[in-house]
Design an enzyme around this catalytic site. Structure first.
Site, PDB file in Angstrom:
ATOM      1  N   ASP A  88       0.853  -1.249  -0.122  1.00  0.00           N
ATOM      2  CA  ASP A  88      -0.019   0.016  -0.107  1.00  0.00           C
ATOM      3  C   ASP A  88       1.021   1.231   0.022  1.00  0.00           C
ATOM      4  OD1 ASP A  88       0.860  -0.516   2.621  1.00  0.00           O
ATOM      5  OD2 ASP A  88      -0.467   0.700   3.507  1.00  0.00           O
ATOM      6  N   GLU A 148       0.072  -1.115   5.831  1.00  0.00           N
ATOM      7  CA  GLU A 148       1.180  -0.508   6.639  1.00  0.00           C
ATOM      8  C   GLU A 148       1.003   0.929   6.886  1.00  0.00           C
ATOM      9  OE1 GLU A 148       5.321   0.906   7.809  1.00  0.00           O
ATOM     10  OE2 GLU A 148       4.077   1.131   6.104  1.00  0.00           O
TER      11      GLU A 148
END
Length: 378
Positions: A88, A148
């Site tokens: 991400d 994350e």
């Protein structure tokens, strides 16, 4: 197999590495956009499958799906190596229109190219080099999560479960100007909500209880938690309060970020916040949040793992340094489980979360060879 052999293999596949980075960067993956995340999870899964991993997609109902790859080694009884590489990014959907992937004059640019999609690709190619040149002694678990950048709110249990079984964790976050990261601060994130009592500031000010005054006093108190010598920092990053200048404020809110370098400091901060109480009558104070990521401390086992990495780097002509940084990563969760962690094995470049995010492309083969050599020696 010698390290120069790994490096030669990766240099021979340099253009393919560039192409893989382009593919992953162009798969936009904002941390809160599940459709785009799931699409990118499939892209990552394909890369791992092509590298010989047994791949499963771990579904999430709200967040994006996670990808787990498993590659068996010759010694099935030995604890595996855990590779962490989130996919991400902080960039919103559509960023590619204004910030497209590019590769010019030896520099790659694009949303997420430095943090941390190049690192993900380097990890994949490190495994390919090992596969081509004799395989693995220890099995490898490759975990690529979707959240994350927002604190790994969904994937944390998965990371911790894998860490419990692992021999060591290798984190392919971007390097610190080429240095590996052997310590990271932990992060405490808190939100305050303060309720007082509104009143007319001119006609009847004493009838009110100012939430802003309470907030100001609480901020002064919490700033005293900062301890530069111990690495503890306090940042009140967001404040919302009041309605008009002539109204005693009935409500106030604040968001606070506290960084700690040790478990002892984390405990001190958490204890202080747990005991926080209103400083004036008529105030209601709600505190939410806590320790988001524990600190990643440089233990003797971490130091030993770094020395192995430094020896591998020396054989490749790299003079590797180590660094302690204020930002946290998923490596923090692993370190808290007692396994050695080396972070920053990813890209060499700069500009994380910024418009000038970039990677020095020519460093990719040697960084991937570093990772391959490190895995081979564990």
């Amino acid at each position: 197999m010698t390290l120069p052999t790994y490096l030669k293999y990766l240099e021979d596949h340099f253009e393919e590495m560039i192409a893989d980075v382009k593919t992953v960067v162009e798969a936009e993956s904002p941390s809160t956009d599940k459709p785009l995340l799931d699409r990118t999870a499939n892209v990552v899964g394909d890369l791992l499958t092509q590298s010989g991993f047994e791949v499963i997609t771990i579904p999430e109902s709200v967040g994006g799906n996670h990808v787990r790859g498993y590659l068996p080694g010759r010694d099935r009884e030995a604890a595996p190596i855990l590779i962490l590489a989130h996919y991400d990014t902080v960039w919103k959907a559509g960023t590619l229109a204004d910030m497209p992937f590019s590769y010019r004059d030896g520099v790659m640019r694009g949303p997420g190219v430095f943090d941390m999609k190049t690192g993900l690709v380097q990890a994949v190619w490190a495994i390919r080099a090992l596969q081509e040149q004799g395989g693995l002694r220890r099995s490898v678990v490759f975990l690529s999560n979707s959240d994350e950048e927002i604190g790994s709110v969904y994937s944390r249990p998965l990371i911790e479960e894998e860490a419990e079984r692992a021999y060591a964790a290798l984190v392919f976050e971007a390097s610190h100007h080429g240095a590996l990261k052997t310590a990271r601060k932990g992060t405490c994130i808190y939100e305050w909500r303060i309720r007082g009592r509104a009143a007319h500031a001119g006609l009847d000010p004493t009838a009110g209880v100012s939430a802003i005054d309470e907030l100001a006093d609480q901020i002064v108190a919490i700033r005293a938690l900062a301890n530069p010598e111990m690495g503890t920092t306090v940042n009140v990053g967001v404040v919302h309060a009041g309605t008009r200048s002539n109204v005693v404020a009935a409500e106030a809110q604040a968001a606070i970020d506290i960084r700690v370098a040790s478990g002892a400091e984390a405990e001190r901060v958490v204890d202080f916040m747990r005991r926080l109480a209103p400083r004036r009558e008529g105030i209601q104070l709600e505190v939410s949040g806590g320790l988001n990521r524990p600190p990643m401390e440089r233990t003797p086992r971490v130091a030993e793992l770094f020395e192995v990495a430094r020896a591998v780097g020396h054989s490749l002509g790299l003079d590797l340094a180590e660094a302690s940084v204020g930002g946290a990563s998923d490596g923090n969760f692993c370190a808290a489980r007692g396994i050695p962690v080396v972070d920053g094995l990813g890209a060499v470049g700069n500009g994380a979360h910024a418009a000038d995010e970039h990677v020095i492309a020519e460093t990719m083969p040697v960084r991937a060879a570093l990772a391959a050599g490190l895995i081979a020696r564990l």
